[in-house]
Scaffold this active site. Structure first.
Site, PDB file in Angstrom:
ATOM      1  N   HIS A 238       8.641  13.079  -4.503  1.00 28.77           N
ATOM      2  CA  HIS A 238       7.633  13.830  -3.756  1.00 28.77           C
ATOM      3  C   HIS A 238       6.300  13.095  -3.762  1.00 28.77           C
ATOM      4  CE1 HIS A 238       6.880  15.032  -7.917  1.00 28.77           C
ATOM      5  NE2 HIS A 238       5.671  15.415  -7.562  1.00 28.77           N
ATOM      6  N   PHE A 239       5.540  13.330  -2.722  1.00 34.77           N
ATOM      7  CA  PHE A 239       4.143  12.921  -2.624  1.00 34.77           C
ATOM      8  C   PHE A 239       3.299  14.188  -2.609  1.00 34.77           C
ATOM      9  CE2 PHE A 239       6.663   9.616  -0.724  1.00 34.77           C
ATOM     10  CZ  PHE A 239       6.037   8.418  -1.038  1.00 34.77           C
TER      11      PHE A 239
END
Length: 434
Positions: A238-239
């Protein structure tokens, strides 16, 4: 084996202790096989990326661009979830100030973010770790926390579909709220969520993050990434992203050109900043920029070096910051004064947005204290040079003839040819700037 007792921030309302996952059934409207049939979400398909474009100046004189559709979509959906009470606290009520001084570090008092956490043993000595479906991951979030699907399109114009099925056979990338937000519009970009990818950079996922930054078309919208060992708290790729209507100190740091690749990606070393790092910008296309940074990140991962990434200037600039705070903390090498703040310097802190958990730290915040905290995360100069050598070798460049101390010498371009180790590229030529 190095271990450190971690109390990770809750990013989903369904994040909980593993022991409570033994219940029969779901009933949470999650992304698992039990609930995904018939699930639908809006789909935003980004336009094709062609060139890196010109730099957007982040200052008070910058002309206000028209509000992009993706930005209105993110903020509109985020505000809807806010009104529905899905966040654990009201981030808009958190006190924020600019710390007086040359660098303009931003301090936020966010006392609510360290509440309701689940204790866990988190390894800090291994950047690459296998995905563990028994622990919290983003397939366990409630579908109400999802905002929309995002894909990298191939058309010249972006497309939006208000209601599209979630295709379990073609794992979608999704944008979700972070229920413990740092700033307004704080979201998570989760590439190919159903593929259950561990927290590690790959070329396709980083390019998707650049697509999102470009489509947002707002220099105040940045994406960040934390590797394992650099304060990622969930081992599911994830970012993070949010809006902050002022430049980060990292973005204002001076830099010195080191090399320029054959595809015109310029790599510079940050100067006079508490954390040593690299700035990547330019390139014949944004894909060139993304691929070069991806190669560098894969190199760091394979060499077990934790790092943080800040994607800035609508995707035109990428800051890569190798760090060692967690390792030093596990070895008892961080100063007690810094430890008392309970601040873990992840990407936002590294960038100069200091999220403070205690009122006394907020009220007594100074530039010197912020600098001292961030400096604890920085590699030594010797180690940083070693890491740079690994990166330049990985992207097919060499800086062996560069002399960093010769800042007053006349710049000379030196052509260096070396075979690239990229899986999708050929030999690269780099210009080394002395």
């Amino acid at each position: 084996m190095l271990k450190i007792k971690r109390v990770p921030t809750v990013v989903s309302n369904y994040q909980k202790d593993e022991a409570s996952d033994a219940s029969v059934g779901c009933g949470r409207n999650c992304l698992g096989a039990c609930c995904i049939n018939g699930a639908r979400l809006p789909l935003y398909s980004c336009k094709k990326l062609v060139t890196s474009g010109e730099k957007v100046v982040v200052n008070n004189e910058a002309r206000e661009p028209p509000v992009a559709f993706l930005e209105s979509l993110v903020l509109g959906e985020w505000e809807d979830r806010f009104q529905r009470g899905l966040f654990r606290y009201d981030v808009t009520a958190c006190e924020t100030k600019v710390i007086p001084g040359k660098y303009g570090f931003v301090a936020q008092l966010n006392e609510g973010r360290h509440l309701k956490k689940r204790p866990t043993e988190f390894r800090v000595d291994k950047v690459l770790q296998s995905f563990d479906g028994s622990k919290f991951n983003f397939t366990k979030v409630g579908q109400e926390e999802l905002l929309f699907q995002l894909e990298a399109g191939e058309d010249d114009e972006a497309q939006f579909f208000p209601c599209m099925p979630l295709d379990a056979d073609n794992s979608p990338s999704v944008v979700a709220i972070n229920v413990s937000p740092i700033e307004y519009g704080h979201v998570l970009l989760i590439p190919r969520v159903l593929d259950c990818l561990p927290q590690r950079i790959d070329h396709k996922s980083l390019l998707l993050a650049l697509h999102m930054a470009s489509e947002a078309a707002n220099p105040y919208f940045r994406l960040g990434y934390n590797s394992l060992g650099a304060f990622a708290t969930i081992n599911h790729l994830h970012f993070q992203a949010y809006y902050l209507a002022m430049p980060f100190p990292l973005e204002k740091a001076s830099s010195k050109k080191m090399i320029t690749t054959e595809n015109s990606v310029q790599i510079s070393e940050l100067l006079n900043y508490p954390v040593r790092g690299l700035l990547f910008e330019g390139g014949n296309s944004m894909q060139d920029l993304s691929d070069t940074v991806s190669d560098a990140c894969v190199c760091l991962q394979n060499n077990n070096i934790p790092f943080n990434i800040l994607i800035s200037d609508c995707g035109r600039q990428i800051f890569l910051m190798p760090q060692c705070y967690a390792e030093k903390q596990a070895l008892g090498e961080v100063s007690p004064e810094v430890l008392e703040t309970q601040v873990n310097p992840a990407v936002w802190e590294i960038s100069g947005h200091m999220v403070l958990k205690r009122k006394e730290d907020y009220e007594r915040a100074t530039e010197e204290k912020a600098w001292r905290l961030l400096a604890e995360a920085s590699l030594s100069e010797e180690r940083f040079m070693e890491v740079n050598a690994l990166i330049f070798e990985a992207i097919g460049c060499s800086n062996q003839e560069e002399e960093l101390e010769g800042t007053n010498q006349q710049n000379t371009n030196i052509s260096v040819n070396q075979t690239s180790n990229r899986s999708h590229g050929s030999a690269s030529e780099c210009l080394v700037l002395q």
